[in-house]
Design a protein around this motif. Sequence first.
Motif, PDB file in Angstrom:
ATOM      1  N   TYR A 189       0.826  -1.220   0.000  1.00 58.57           N
ATOM      2  CA  TYR A 189       0.000   0.000   0.000  1.00 58.57           C
ATOM      3  C   TYR A 189       0.855   1.263   0.000  1.00 58.57           C
ATOM      4  CZ  TYR A 189      -3.471  -3.456   1.286  1.00 58.57           C
ATOM      5  OH  TYR A 189      -4.271  -4.563   1.286  1.00 58.57           O
ATOM      6  N   VAL A 190       1.965   1.232   0.776  1.00 52.62           N
ATOM      7  CA  VAL A 190       2.778   2.452   0.916  1.00 52.62           C
ATOM      8  C   VAL A 190       3.525   2.758  -0.383  1.00 52.62           C
ATOM      9  CG1 VAL A 190       4.690   3.514   2.158  1.00 52.62           C
ATOM     10  CG2 VAL A 190       3.008   2.144   3.401  1.00 52.62           C
ATOM     11  N   TRP A 191       4.198   1.748  -0.970  1.00 50.17           N
ATOM     12  CA  TRP A 191       5.035   2.040  -2.144  1.00 50.17           C
ATOM     13  C   TRP A 191       4.216   2.427  -3.361  1.00 50.17           C
ATOM     14  CZ3 TRP A 191       9.131   3.790  -0.498  1.00 50.17           C
ATOM     15  CH2 TRP A 191       9.827   3.210   0.556  1.00 50.17           C
ATOM     16  N   PRO A 192       3.089   1.748  -3.661  1.00 49.20           N
ATOM     17  CA  PRO A 192       2.273   2.234  -4.791  1.00 49.20           C
ATOM     18  C   PRO A 192       1.806   3.676  -4.610  1.00 49.20           C
ATOM     19  CG  PRO A 192       1.595   0.039  -4.196  1.00 49.20           C
ATOM     20  CD  PRO A 192       2.573   0.474  -3.149  1.00 49.20           C
ATOM     21  N   ALA A 193       1.525   4.094  -3.354  1.00 45.74           N
ATOM     22  CA  ALA A 193       1.092   5.476  -3.118  1.00 45.74           C
ATOM     23  C   ALA A 193       2.185   6.456  -3.541  1.00 45.74           C
ATOM     24  CB  ALA A 193       0.732   5.662  -1.648  1.00 45.74           C
ATOM     25  N   TYR A 194       3.442   6.165  -3.146  1.00 46.81           N
ATOM     26  CA  TYR A 194       4.550   7.047  -3.536  1.00 46.81           C
ATOM     27  C   TYR A 194       4.822   6.932  -5.036  1.00 46.81           C
ATOM     28  CZ  TYR A 194       5.643   8.471   1.215  1.00 46.81           C
ATOM     29  OH  TYR A 194       5.562   9.043   2.454  1.00 46.81           O
ATOM     30  N   ILE A 221       2.666   6.187  -7.523  1.00 46.11           N
ATOM     31  CA  ILE A 221       1.637   6.889  -8.311  1.00 46.11           C
ATOM     32  C   ILE A 221       1.912   8.390  -8.324  1.00 46.11           C
ATOM     33  CG2 ILE A 221      -0.746   7.699  -8.055  1.00 46.11           C
ATOM     34  CD1 ILE A 221      -0.777   5.268  -9.626  1.00 46.11           C
TER      35      ILE A 221
END
Lengths: 77, 248
Positions: free
Chosen positions: A13-18, A20
């Motif tokens: 969840y954290v890495w896809p947020a950064y 995107i």
Amino acid sequence: MNEFLHMGGYAAYVWPAYGIAAIVLLGLLVATWKGLRDAEATLKALESARPARRRTRNAGRKTAEQSAGTPAEASEG
Amino acid sequence: MHRFANPARFLRLSAVLLPWCAGATVILTILGLWFSLFSSPPDYQQGETVRIMYIHVPAAWMSLFVYTNMAIAAACGLVWKHPLADLFAKAAAPIGAGFTFVCLVTGSLWGAPMWGTWWVWDARLTSVLILFFLYLGYMALVNAFDDPQRGTKAGNVLLLVGIVNVPIIKFSVDWWNTLHQPASVVRMGGPSIDPSMLTPLLVMAGAFTAYFLSVVLLRVRTEIAQRKIQTLRLSVAGDGTVHDGMRG
């Protein structure tokens, strides 16, 4: 390092947020940069072509008035 | 040529401002990523997912900030027919849409592990989705007319009508029951968030603002160039007609 990448089990969840955010902001920057370069190139081409056009047209009209010839002849001369 | 008097001044000013904005973007982004990924603690309830906040919340602030600026520009464009105001609104729209998109997606990525759902149709989420569609609608409307002046005028009216959505987004968490938490930074009585988490939040917000300024300056330059191209093309086409008329 592995623990950092693991993000306490929330890596998915954290890495896809950064990621995107990076993709959207960098993509917009690249598109903007490319758009500006293209527009400035087109403008430069138009501005350099225009004074030449005006000169040839005025020259053509002058000869046309003097010789009272057809436009085809005037543009040749 | 007096129509280009203001844009000419703008081009000079933007050439001075741009390196400073670009430099601030790079420095604040590096600092902000350092604070949000390394130098801030995990939340005692949410664990590491709290790091999504440092992207999500500044992006949400920017989505409202950019829209408000566009609406102010729209009012100036409609009232004073200021050519730069129209160009600013047009240049800012894709950036605002980008920030809103980032806000929605990161919110989803945060909601999935913490709320147990990617999306709910509650007031906050729905009103932000409407904001995203307002951005897209404005961009489509401005480009939908052959005459760009009519396009920007219609777009400006849409921006002014859509401004009612901004306070709805801001106060939606107080007015309606929602999964979304209420404000914890911009609230009466000061921020209720710990300084160790407030610092990365504010630095990232600074980085996003500097990014917006840099990109919007570049985009306004592009818009000015495109207006000049259009004027030149129209005058060339106009010459052609007169010329043909003289021949015939």
